[in-house]
Design a protein around this motif. Structure first.
Motif, mmCIF file in Angstrom:
data_model
loop_
_atom_site.group_PDB
_atom_site.id
_atom_site.type_symbol
_atom_site.label_atom_id
_atom_site.label_comp_id
_atom_site.label_asym_id
_atom_site.label_seq_id
_atom_site.Cartn_x
_atom_site.Cartn_y
_atom_site.Cartn_z
ATOM 1 N N ILE A 211 5.586 17.558 -48.460
ATOM 2 C CA ILE A 211 5.837 16.437 -47.552
ATOM 3 C C ILE A 211 5.848 15.111 -48.321
ATOM 4 C CG2 ILE A 211 4.863 15.134 -45.601
ATOM 5 C CD1 ILE A 211 3.896 17.934 -44.534
ATOM 6 N N TYR A 212 5.002 14.986 -49.313
ATOM 7 C CA TYR A 212 5.019 13.804 -50.190
ATOM 8 C C TYR A 212 6.387 13.648 -50.845
ATOM 9 C CZ TYR A 212 3.447 10.621 -53.920
ATOM 10 O OH TYR A 212 3.298 9.563 -54.777
ATOM 11 N N GLU A 213 6.923 14.750 -51.372
ATOM 12 C CA GLU A 213 8.238 14.716 -52.012
ATOM 13 C C GLU A 213 9.343 14.451 -50.999
ATOM 14 O OE1 GLU A 213 8.772 14.626 -55.074
ATOM 15 O OE2 GLU A 213 7.041 15.498 -56.065
ATOM 16 N N ALA A 214 9.201 15.010 -49.787
ATOM 17 C CA ALA A 214 10.212 14.790 -48.752
ATOM 18 C C ALA A 214 10.267 13.321 -48.354
ATOM 19 C CB ALA A 214 9.915 15.664 -47.534
ATOM 20 N N LEU A 215 9.098 12.692 -48.253
ATOM 21 C CA LEU A 215 9.064 11.257 -47.951
ATOM 22 C C LEU A 215 9.783 10.469 -49.051
ATOM 23 C CD1 LEU A 215 6.014 9.309 -46.579
ATOM 24 C CD2 LEU A 215 7.408 8.330 -48.399
ATOM 25 N N GLN A 216 9.565 10.863 -50.291
ATOM 26 C CA GLN A 216 10.220 10.184 -51.417
ATOM 27 C C GLN A 216 11.747 10.299 -51.320
ATOM 28 O OE1 GLN A 216 8.676 8.382 -53.692
ATOM 29 N NE2 GLN A 216 10.430 7.945 -55.026
ATOM 30 N N LEU A 217 12.230 11.434 -50.855
ATOM 31 C CA LEU A 217 13.678 11.649 -50.761
ATOM 32 C C LEU A 217 14.325 10.718 -49.733
ATOM 33 C CD1 LEU A 217 13.798 15.550 -50.974
ATOM 34 C CD2 LEU A 217 14.590 13.925 -52.711
ATOM 35 N N LEU A 218 13.542 10.220 -48.799
ATOM 36 C CA LEU A 218 14.064 9.262 -47.827
ATOM 37 C C LEU A 218 14.004 7.831 -48.332
ATOM 38 C CD1 LEU A 218 13.758 11.778 -45.927
ATOM 39 C CD2 LEU A 218 13.162 10.163 -44.112
ATOM 40 N N GLY A 219 13.411 7.626 -49.503
ATOM 41 C CA GLY A 219 13.302 6.273 -50.030
ATOM 42 C C GLY A 219 12.478 5.392 -49.107
ATOM 43 N N TYR B 257 13.012 4.410 -46.172
ATOM 44 C CA TYR B 257 12.942 4.867 -44.780
ATOM 45 C C TYR B 257 11.820 5.891 -44.573
ATOM 46 C CZ TYR B 257 17.296 2.383 -44.022
ATOM 47 O OH TYR B 257 18.245 1.401 -43.931
ATOM 48 N N GLY B 258 11.451 6.574 -45.661
ATOM 49 C CA GLY B 258 10.338 7.509 -45.537
ATOM 50 C C GLY B 258 9.034 6.818 -45.192
ATOM 51 N N TYR B 259 8.932 5.530 -45.533
ATOM 52 C CA TYR B 259 7.712 4.752 -45.314
ATOM 53 C C TYR B 259 7.693 4.091 -43.947
ATOM 54 C CZ TYR B 259 3.641 2.243 -47.224
ATOM 55 O OH TYR B 259 2.380 1.785 -47.487
ATOM 56 N N MET B 260 8.799 4.202 -43.213
ATOM 57 C CA MET B 260 8.916 3.550 -41.915
ATOM 58 C C MET B 260 8.443 4.466 -40.780
ATOM 59 S SD MET B 260 10.089 0.555 -42.600
ATOM 60 C CE MET B 260 9.210 0.589 -44.173
ATOM 61 N N GLU B 261 7.730 3.882 -39.824
ATOM 62 C CA GLU B 261 7.177 4.667 -38.724
ATOM 63 C C GLU B 261 8.255 5.245 -37.806
ATOM 64 O OE1 GLU B 261 4.219 5.772 -38.143
ATOM 65 O OE2 GLU B 261 3.131 4.717 -39.711
ATOM 66 N N GLU B 262 9.444 4.656 -37.774
ATOM 67 C CA GLU B 262 10.477 5.186 -36.889
ATOM 68 C C GLU B 262 11.066 6.485 -37.410
ATOM 69 O OE1 GLU B 262 14.384 2.913 -37.110
ATOM 70 O OE2 GLU B 262 13.022 1.510 -38.132
ATOM 71 N N TYR B 263 10.768 6.817 -38.670
ATOM 72 C CA TYR B 263 11.157 8.104 -39.239
ATOM 73 C C TYR B 263 9.919 9.008 -39.241
ATOM 74 C CZ TYR B 263 15.635 6.123 -40.681
ATOM 75 O OH TYR B 263 16.882 5.554 -40.673
ATOM 76 N N PRO B 264 10.102 10.329 -39.272
ATOM 77 C CA PRO B 264 8.950 11.224 -39.057
ATOM 78 C C PRO B 264 8.002 11.381 -40.235
ATOM 79 C CG PRO B 264 10.946 12.510 -39.398
ATOM 80 C CD PRO B 264 11.378 11.076 -39.311
ATOM 81 N N MET B 265 8.436 11.020 -41.454
ATOM 82 C CA MET B 265 7.651 11.412 -42.619
ATOM 83 C C MET B 265 6.298 10.717 -42.722
ATOM 84 S SD MET B 265 9.237 13.803 -44.040
ATOM 85 C CE MET B 265 10.894 14.490 -44.100
ATOM 86 N N ALA B 266 6.212 9.456 -42.292
ATOM 87 C CA ALA B 266 4.936 8.739 -42.413
ATOM 88 C C ALA B 266 3.847 9.434 -41.602
ATOM 89 C CB ALA B 266 5.108 7.288 -41.959
ATOM 90 N N ARG B 267 4.152 9.740 -40.343
ATOM 91 C CA ARG B 267 3.171 10.450 -39.507
ATOM 92 C C ARG B 267 2.914 11.843 -40.041
ATOM 93 N NH1 ARG B 267 5.007 11.345 -33.551
ATOM 94 N NH2 ARG B 267 4.758 9.084 -33.445
ATOM 95 N N LEU B 268 3.955 12.508 -40.493
ATOM 96 C CA LEU B 268 3.815 13.865 -41.010
ATOM 97 C C LEU B 268 2.886 13.896 -42.222
ATOM 98 C CD1 LEU B 268 5.004 16.643 -40.276
ATOM 99 C CD2 LEU B 268 6.842 16.212 -41.895
ATOM 100 N N LEU B 269 3.026 12.913 -43.094
ATOM 101 C CA LEU B 269 2.170 12.829 -44.275
ATOM 102 C C LEU B 269 0.712 12.617 -43.878
ATOM 103 C CD1 LEU B 269 2.269 12.679 -47.459
ATOM 104 C CD2 LEU B 269 2.244 10.198 -47.169
ATOM 105 N N ARG B 270 0.464 11.716 -42.927
ATOM 106 C CA ARG B 270 -0.912 11.469 -42.471
ATOM 107 C C ARG B 270 -1.506 12.706 -41.816
ATOM 108 N NH1 ARG B 270 1.400 6.786 -40.352
ATOM 109 N NH2 ARG B 270 1.209 7.622 -38.241
ATOM 110 N N ASP B 271 -0.737 13.322 -40.936
ATOM 111 C CA ASP B 271 -1.246 14.486 -40.212
ATOM 112 C C ASP B 271 -1.534 15.649 -41.154
ATOM 113 O OD1 ASP B 271 -1.040 13.086 -37.862
ATOM 114 O OD2 ASP B 271 0.674 14.194 -37.072
ATOM 115 N N SER B 272 -0.679 15.821 -42.148
ATOM 116 C CA SER B 272 -0.825 16.954 -43.057
ATOM 117 C C SER B 272 -2.078 16.856 -43.910
ATOM 118 C CB SER B 272 0.407 17.060 -43.954
ATOM 119 O OG SER B 272 0.333 18.200 -44.786
ATOM 120 N N ARG B 273 -2.534 15.640 -44.169
ATOM 121 C CA ARG B 273 -3.652 15.454 -45.103
ATOM 122 C C ARG B 273 -4.943 16.108 -44.625
ATOM 123 N NH1 ARG B 273 -6.440 16.168 -48.198
ATOM 124 N NH2 ARG B 273 -7.166 15.037 -50.035
ATOM 125 N N LEU B 274 -5.040 16.373 -43.333
ATOM 126 C CA LEU B 274 -6.242 17.044 -42.830
ATOM 127 C C LEU B 274 -6.280 18.520 -43.224
ATOM 128 C CD1 LEU B 274 -8.823 16.744 -41.215
ATOM 129 C CD2 LEU B 274 -7.564 17.379 -39.174
#
Length: 388
Positions: free
Chosen positions: A332-340, A342-359
């Protein structure tokens, strides 16, 4: 369709459950993430559709289906991008309800299991303590027998559904002097005097009501003991195999979702006159990510098959959680990077996905604890036995 494990009936269920989630759940996710509360109506809808009874006995209202329906249930919940909502559902159905089904007597099953299947009652499992973490045997919460009652004192923390559940499945020491054989399991109504819950503010799983729960001279009937007194520890260890496999399946499913989303994004996003999926460095990164997901997924399916066949898979389930949750975090870290950006923006799914996955590497037994459990089985030849 993976015909080694899934039939046409399984895939039909997958599609119908996917459609249900898109229609009934997805429109509310952002609200629940913001408010930290999943509204009660959705529990009832899950119950009406039979989703809480997939693996439960038919005589109490369940469907008695094989474990691969559960696998589908878990996988599809991960693909609507709310780890907190998913946790509320599976913690109810596969943590609290598992103990009620396995250790509860007929009265308890009719009073708690059937309403849980129907979505009328929500349960939570209370094991972890503020000073104990993964040290289950070292818990301090006590349940002292007085006449025809038990009196519970102590506290639990990081409890999913800990605020809004209707009943609590509580592990407590009935013989505080005995580290492993002095623990028992109880079912406790939420409105019993002396119970208080404090909602916890978390990095991820925002839709889930995770709580610290205090028990101050909570008096319950002796008949609310589940199973035999003193056998709580082996009961918990026995069910940890399912819990760890659940978290392993959750991990490969959310990682797969991340890869699929990144691939779709790359096919649409252009740079230097071509779409991102035409750049060799990015293509090879995706190939590696997808390979890791698939390896974990196939391993998890094989464990689900063995567990469904009645095998005791504590080692394999521990390995599943250890490696799958680590893989998911990294993919998921790498997937966020692939979005550049936009991966860091809340309107895209990766930011929440990264936070949720960390548990994943923390909940249900930290990766450090799992490594020691696995090492004991491999190096010290320790054998964990089912509760008898």
């Amino acid at each position: 369709m993976n015909s080694m494990y899934f039939t046409e009936e399984h895939e039909s269920f997958r599609q119908s459950f996917r459609d249900f989630l898109q229609k009934e759940v997805v429109p509310h996710i952002d609200k629940w993430e913001k408010e930290g509360t999943v509204e009660r109506f959705i529990w009832k809808k899950f119950g009406e559709m039979g989703y809480f009874g997939l693996n439960q006995p038919e005589e109490y209202g369940g469907l008695g289906l094989d474990l691969f329906y559960t696998v589908i249930f878990l996988e599809e919940l991960q693909k609507i991008n709310s780890g907190g909502f998913a946790a509320n559902m599976w913690a109810h159905a596969y943590l609290a309800m598992t103990h009620v089904n396995k250790e509860g007597d007929d009265r308890i099953k009719r009073e708690y299991l059937t309403p849980s299947i129907d979505g009328d009652k929500i349960g939570c499992l209370c094991i972890t303590e503020p000073f104990g973490g993964s040290d289950v045997a070292g818990m301090r919460t006590t349940a002292i027998k007085k006449g025809d009652t038990y009196v519970i004192n102590g506290s639990k923390t990081f409890i999913t559904n800990g605020v809004y559940s209707d009943y609590l499945v509580v592990a407590a020491k009935t013989n505080p002097e005995d580290k492993h054989r002095g623990m028992s399991i109880f079912i406790v109504d939420r409105d019993t005097p002396g119970i208080s819950s404090t909602k916890l503010d978390k990095l991820g799983w925002r839709a889930s009501d995770t709580a610290e729960i205090a028990f101050d001279n909570v008096v319950i009937p002796a008949e609310n003991l589940m199973g035999e007194e003193g056998k709580g520890f082996p009961y918990i260890m026995q069910h940890f195999a399912l819990e760890r496999l659940v978290m392993g399946i959750n991990a490969h499913a959310r990682a797969e979702y991340a890869v699929d989303y990144a691939v779709q994004y790359m096919s649409e996003r252009q740079a230097f006159g071509k779409t991102l999926d035409k750049f060799q460095a990015l293509r090879h990164k995706v190939a590696e990510m997808a390979s890791r997901v698939d390896m974990c997924k196939e391993y998890n399916y094989s464990i689900a098959k063995r567990l469904n066949d009645g095998q005791y898979v504590v080692k394999e389930a521990s390995m599943s959680k250890l490696l799958s949750t680590k893989m998911a975090d990294e993919v998921i870290y790498e997937a966020l990077q692939l979005l550049g950006g936009y991966g860091y923006m809340e309107e895209y799914p990766m930011a929440r996905l990264l936070r949720d996955s960390r548990l994943g590497p923390i909940g249900g037994g930290t990766s450090e604890i799992l490594k020691e459990i696995i090492a004991k089985m491999i190096i010290d030849k320790k054998e964990y036995k089912p509760a008898t």
